[in-house]
Write an enzyme that holds these catalytic residues in place. Structure first.
Site, short mmCIF file in Angstrom:
data_model
loop_
_atom_site.label_atom_id
_atom_site.label_comp_id
_atom_site.label_asym_id
_atom_site.label_seq_id
_atom_site.Cartn_x
_atom_site.Cartn_y
_atom_site.Cartn_z
N ARG A 125 40.65 54.96 44.90
CA ARG A 125 39.41 55.75 45.04
C ARG A 125 39.01 55.72 46.51
NH1 ARG A 125 35.13 53.01 42.52
NH2 ARG A 125 34.37 52.56 44.61
N GLU A 144 35.84 53.65 52.91
CA GLU A 144 36.97 52.77 52.61
C GLU A 144 37.82 53.43 51.55
OE1 GLU A 144 35.54 49.13 50.89
OE2 GLU A 144 34.42 50.15 49.32
N ASN A 146 39.79 52.17 48.03
CA ASN A 146 39.94 51.08 47.07
C ASN A 146 41.29 51.25 46.37
OD1 ASN A 146 36.95 50.01 46.94
ND2 ASN A 146 36.84 52.24 46.85
N SER A 151 36.54 51.28 40.03
CA SER A 151 35.84 51.37 38.74
C SER A 151 34.98 52.62 38.62
CB SER A 151 34.98 50.12 38.55
OG SER A 151 34.05 50.00 39.60
N LYS A 305 40.79 46.08 54.84
CA LYS A 305 40.01 46.70 55.93
C LYS A 305 40.81 46.71 57.23
CE LYS A 305 36.40 47.17 53.22
NZ LYS A 305 37.07 46.75 51.99
N LYS A 364 32.71 44.49 58.76
CA LYS A 364 33.34 44.46 57.44
C LYS A 364 34.37 43.33 57.34
CE LYS A 364 33.13 49.27 56.05
NZ LYS A 364 33.94 50.30 55.38
N GLU A 368 36.78 43.29 48.77
CA GLU A 368 36.45 44.43 47.91
C GLU A 368 35.28 44.06 47.02
OE1 GLU A 368 37.98 47.26 48.39
OE2 GLU A 368 39.30 46.32 49.85
N GLY A 369 34.71 45.09 46.36
CA GLY A 369 33.73 44.82 45.32
C GLY A 369 32.29 45.06 45.72
N ARG A 450 27.76 57.90 43.76
CA ARG A 450 26.84 56.77 43.60
C ARG A 450 25.71 56.91 44.61
NH1 ARG A 450 31.06 52.31 44.71
NH2 ARG A 450 31.72 54.04 46.02
#
Length: 474
Positions: A125, A144, A146, A151, A305, A364, A368-369, A450
């Site tokens: 993603r 970024e 993923n 998700s 990253k 950064k 992740e997350g 989002r």
């Protein structure tokens, strides 16, 4: 860009009525999460947080994000096959970041043994924001990519129907009809199903590798259901189960509880807290196996990253995608400024610049997350502390993107209904399947929008900051 329902935002009675309808519609549609109080139980659930209203997204930027996704799929796959590039790029990071170093050691061990895996599945993603220039024009800039456990493909497949109803309730029927269909869960399942088919065993299962506590289980179930509908058997296991019950046969086929596993779909494994010694051993067992890993460990490393920063260096994309100048141009157009903090003159200079003007940048780590990035005064303090230490090489710096805020209501269980100034992030899901050297599938599989209130610098839906949204493309 003003939304065609700005008049409604200030109408308290209309907003209250629409919010009540929206919450019930979300529950009916299955936009659900387990509760924080009972995160292991599905007999008490609530709606996943979402915006009351869709968010306006410029059509040209939306189409640009979709158009470049196949290029990003090719790029991630090319990186995952390029041992020399991964070794050189991550050399400084693995000296100071133990988590990346452990992943890298498994990667090298598996390569030395020889890959048993012949089919490769990527579910990525790529996330973007719309950077507002001084002249007011917006540009698509990548935050970024993923490459593991990307998700909300499931829940976002069901969110547009909720927003469609809300707009109708507010008397905006014409606008409701313009919301685009979106079903990433189907697209993700198509990729998993193709990898399962190419693995070549009708009796083998797809294993979702999941967390100990799974608040976001319904998002995963959406993809799972698509697979069951294709008569593909799905099991759910944790690292602990793999350690206790997993084994390889002489051909390195993976078995769990006596069942052969064709595809391992990771929804876990991207943060250091996941791993104790047993879980690292389980990860090695999975990586050594013939099963299709989504992602394999090379593809997880491709999503770090540090790799993202290295891709922005002149000439790097050309080396990774030779003979694809148009793809290189499309990818490069999405890059924000990215800077290395490696030891040496270049790193010293950019560290000093960021300490002097921290509002310009985002710091950064290799994580992740969501919820890991540093901004403003916190960024300055951390850089001051590590500027003369090798530890700084475990971070990268990125230009801070400045999107244009919009007003919306963020609907969260047990929270007051109030208008917020919000910014949004657009994610495009990509799916690819490669067998040997042949790319069998490469597609964009849907989108995720989002939105969060501007007072929150960082964090996604699972982190409790952002909420699900639907783009209104104009």
């Amino acid at each position: 860009m003003a939304a065609p329902w700005q008049d409604v935002v200030r109408d308290a009675a209309a907003v209250r009525e629409a919010a009540a309808v929206a919450v019930d519609a979300a529950l009916l549609a299955g936009v659900l999460m387990r509760t924080g109080e009972q995160p292991r139980a599905s007999d008490v659930v609530n709606y996943a947080p979402f915006t009351l209203l869709p968010t306006v997204v410029p059509q040209d930027l939306f189409e640009q994000a979709y158009a470049v996704q196949q290029d990003f799929n090719l790029l991630v796959d090319a990186i995952s096959q390029n041992k020399e590039f991964l070794e050189q790029t991550l050399a400084s990071t693995i000296k100071v970041d133990d988590f990346t170093a452990r992943l890298f050691r498994i990667y090298m061990q598996v390569l030395e043994e020889g890959l048993a895996q012949n089919v490769f599945l990527g579910i990525n993603r790529s996330d973007y924001m719309f950077d507002c220039g001084v002249d007011g024009t917006a540009a698509l800039k990548q935050i970024e990519i993923n490459t593991i456990a990307a998700s909300f493909g499931g829940l976002t497949s069901r969110t547009a129907d909720v927003h469609r109803l809300v707009l109708k309730v507010l008397g905006k029927t014409k606008e409701a009809s313009r919301l685009l269909p979106n079903n990433p869960s189907k697209g993700l399942a198509l990729g998993i199903a193709k990898a399962w088919e190419l693995y070549g065993s009708q009796s083998a299962v797809v294993m979702f590798l999941v967390e100990e506590i799974q608040r976001n289980i319904f998002d995963q179930r959406c993809v799972e259901l698509e697979l069951w509908n294709r008569n593909i058997r799905v099991i759910r296991r944790r690292f602990r189960d793999v350690f206790e019950k997993g084994s390889l046969d002489g051909s390195r086929r993976l078995y769990i509880d006596g069942q052969e596993v064709a595809v391992v779909y990771y929804r876990e494994g991207y943060v250091p807290q996941t791993y104790d010694q047993q879980n690292w051993e389980a990860r090695l067992l999975l990586e050594r196996s013939r099963a299709v890993k989504c992602p394999d460990i090379a593809t997880q490393l491709a999503g770090t990253k540090k790799v993202q920063q290295e891709l922005s260096r002149p000439g790097t994309l050309e080396k990774l995608l030779p003979g694809h100048p148009e793809a290189v141009a499309r990818v490069r157009a999405t890059f924000a400024g990215l800077y290395s903090l490696d030891e040496g003159e270049e790193g010293d200079k950019i560290a000093a610049t960021a300490i002097a003007d921290p509002e310009r940048f985002v710091l950064k780590p290799q994580r992740e997350g969501g919820g890991n990035n540093l901004y403003g005064e916190e960024l300055r303090q951390v850089l001051e502390k590590i500027k003369d230490s090798p530890e700084r090489t475990s971070y990268i710096l990125m230009d801070k993107i400045k999107p244009q805020p919009a007003l919306n209501y963020l609907l969260r269980a047990h929270s007051p209904l109030q208008v917020s100034e919000c910014i949004s992030e657009l994610g495009i899901f990509g799916v690819y399947v490669r067998q040997g050297q042949q790319m069998v599938m490469n597609k964009a599989a849907g989108h995720l929008l989002r939105t969060k209130a501007t007072e929150h610098a960082d964090g996604g839906v699972a982190a409790g900051v952002a909420v699900l949204d639907t783009p209104y493309v104009v």
